[in-house]
Design a protein around this motif. Structure first.
Motif, PDB file in Angstrom:
ATOM      1  N   LEU A 134       0.835  -1.199   0.000  1.00 46.04           N
ATOM      2  CA  LEU A 134       0.000   0.000   0.000  1.00 46.04           C
ATOM      3  C   LEU A 134       0.874   1.255   0.000  1.00 46.04           C
ATOM      4  N   ALA A 138       1.166   4.079  -2.846  1.00 47.59           N
ATOM      5  CA  ALA A 138       0.855   5.469  -2.510  1.00 47.59           C
ATOM      6  C   ALA A 138       1.990   6.399  -2.903  1.00 47.59           C
ATOM      7  N   TYR A 202      -7.620   2.688  -2.020  1.00 48.92           N
ATOM      8  CA  TYR A 202      -6.910   2.663  -0.738  1.00 48.92           C
ATOM      9  C   TYR A 202      -7.852   2.397   0.431  1.00 48.92           C
ATOM     10  N   ASN A 411      -9.047   8.249  -4.921  1.00 49.50           N
ATOM     11  CA  ASN A 411      -7.729   7.893  -4.403  1.00 49.50           C
ATOM     12  C   ASN A 411      -6.943   9.138  -4.007  1.00 49.50           C
ATOM     13  N   THR A 420      -9.022   6.909   4.750  1.00 48.59           N
ATOM     14  CA  THR A 420      -9.395   5.917   3.750  1.00 48.59           C
ATOM     15  C   THR A 420     -10.825   5.442   3.913  1.00 48.59           C
TER      16      THR A 420
END
Length: 473
Positions: A134, A138, A202, A411, A420
């Motif tokens: 993740l 990102a 996410y 996102n 999130t």
């Protein structure tokens, strides 16, 4: 913050005195300079005496500039980096930010599980690996203007691998707890929703179905009890609060919804779908994708649900009317109070739901005779519909443009705000500062922040015109 970073005679303070003048300028170029400076202080304190951290920033102008951009533009990344210090080293090499691939992640996960016998430690390893990916996604998104493909190439594979690990841990644990030498059933986890479509964001949960098939000679009651315990533990291993971010596992799309058993046999699914499958359940199965468990059971499950989701004769008029009724009701009842329908990225006019329901209606109507429509991917099904002559090129462009922009904006909101979940990540921002962060994340010039709002509203309006014609007729 500047004083705390530079005071003293230590080597670290000396390097910070060299770095800060130029980094302050880079922070100032970002949408939130003050947050960038604060995040830099927190990260530097968290890194402590790590020997390579300041050396990297001093010797690599690219890494320092990228770090400043991340910290002044993304609360999500600013929160993640102190928890994963090695991620700073990725900033010096583009290759470190590329997708690892599902096979490579699976091999790494297998190696981690072999070294951990205790279920809790093994689950933490699975969740750590997902957190790392993740963070990798990102960082890449913030630096590369939130590309739309990382949900498919990074976020979804990370969730897939975590589910496979959790199922493996749960099967072993519950088999031993039942005093058995071998599992009494074969097991399968079927991805649904955005996970099934490989379109994770996410903030996405993992929508799944749990399936088991008792092995020859197994006692049915024992197999059912172990299977239920396996499903329950999978959800707990990934979703419970802990040091690693949770992946909520939601089985609400199962037959009978939350009132039905969480784990069913393949025969139970067959009986239910043959007798009671509602149009919306056929629609939900369009995203069904086996993700973990026995490959033979996965193939048999596919053989079972394909005629349900790809009916040879399409949908009868009554089923089409029912889907339209459900969609209209969802628009009126699930829209948050006080939110303009045109600004809701998921449920609003021309938003994600509009495009997905339109595509899925075409799949239910025509996939029985058009093999190209037998895909869990929204964009893949859109292009297959164009190839089959079910949609024109301009219609596909309108739908795909709105869908991709809505997904990218969602996102960007999550990455910019660090949140999130919650209603705000689904709404196009109207507050200037938030909109500026999102616009910069998407690559808009600082002087043209309002363009993101205008671009989305225009794209959604055009998409809704197609939806009104194709879906609502």
């Amino acid at each position: 913050h500047i004083a705390a970073l530079t005071e003293g005679i230590s080597r670290r303070a000396a390097i910070q005195r060299q770095l800060l003048p130029v980094m302050l300028g880079w922070f100032g170029d970002g949408p939130d300079p003050d947050a960038g400076l604060l995040a830099f202080r927190k990260l530097s304190e968290a890194m402590g005496t790590t020997h390579w951290y300041l050396k990297l920033l001093r010797d690599s102008g690219a890494a320092a500039r990228r770090l400043a951009r991340l910290l002044s533009g993304s609360s999500y990344v600013a929160q993640a980096l102190p928890q994963l210090p090695e991620a700073v080293a990725w900033l010096d090499d583009d290759a470190d930010l590329e997708p690892r691939g599902r096979e490579a992640l699976q091999a790494e996960m297998d190696a981690m599980l072999r070294r951990r016998e205790e279920p809790g430690e093994a689950a933490r390893a699975a969740r750590y690996l997902r957190r790392r990916e993740l963070t990798r996604a990102a960082v890449g998104d913030v630096l590369d203007q939130v590309r739309g493909d990382r949900g498919t190439t990074m976020l979804t594979p990370a969730a897939d691998v975590a589910l496979r690990a959790a199922l493996r841990i749960a099967v072993q644990t519950q088999t031993e707890a039942a005093g058995l030498a071998e599992p009494p059933s074969d097991f399968l986890v079927v991805a649904m929703g955005r996970l099934g479509g490989a379109e994770m964001s996410y903030g996405s949960d993992a929508d799944v179905l749990f399936v088991h098939e008792p092995r020859p000679g197994a006692e049915p009651e024992v197999a059912d009890r172990v299977a239920t315990a396996v499903a329950t533990q999978v959800r707990s291993l990934l979703g419970d609060t802990g040091p690693e971010p949770p992946l909520p596992v939601d089985a609400a799309l199962r037959p009978e919804g939350r009132n039905g058993p969480i784990m069913r046999t393949l025969g139970s699914y067959a009986e239910y779908y043959s007798r009671w499958a509602e149009p919306w359940e056929r629609q939900a199965l369009l995203r069904a994708r086996p993700v973990a468990g026995d490959e033979g059971l996965a193939a048999r499950f596919g053989d079972l649900v394909d005629p349900v989701r790809y009916p040879a004769d399409g949908l009868d008029p009554g089923a089409v009317r029912e889907l339209r009724r459900i969609k209209a009701r969802m628009e009126s009842e699930r829209m948050p109070r006080g939110v303009e329908p045109t600004r809701h990225l998921k449920l609003g006019r021309g938003g994600l739901s509009d495009v997905e329901w339109t595509v899925q209606l075409l799949q239910l109507q025509h996939a029985g005779r058009v093999p190209g429509l037998r895909t869990t991917s929204t964009l893949g099904a859109l292009h297959a519909a164009e190839d089959a002559g079910l949609l024109g090129a301009q219609e596909v462009t309108c739908l795909s443009t709105a869908w991709e922009l809505a997904a990218r904006i969602r996102n960007a909101i999550a990455l910019g705000s660090g949140r999130t979940s919650g209603a705000k990540i689904d709404v196009l921002p109207s507050e200037p500062r938030t909109l500026a962060v999102v616009a910069r994340m998407l690559g808009y010039d600082p002087e043209r922040t309002q363009d993101v709002e205008e671009d989305y509203l225009r794209a959604a309006r055009r998409a809704r015109a197609v939806v009104d014609r194709v879906f609502f007729g």
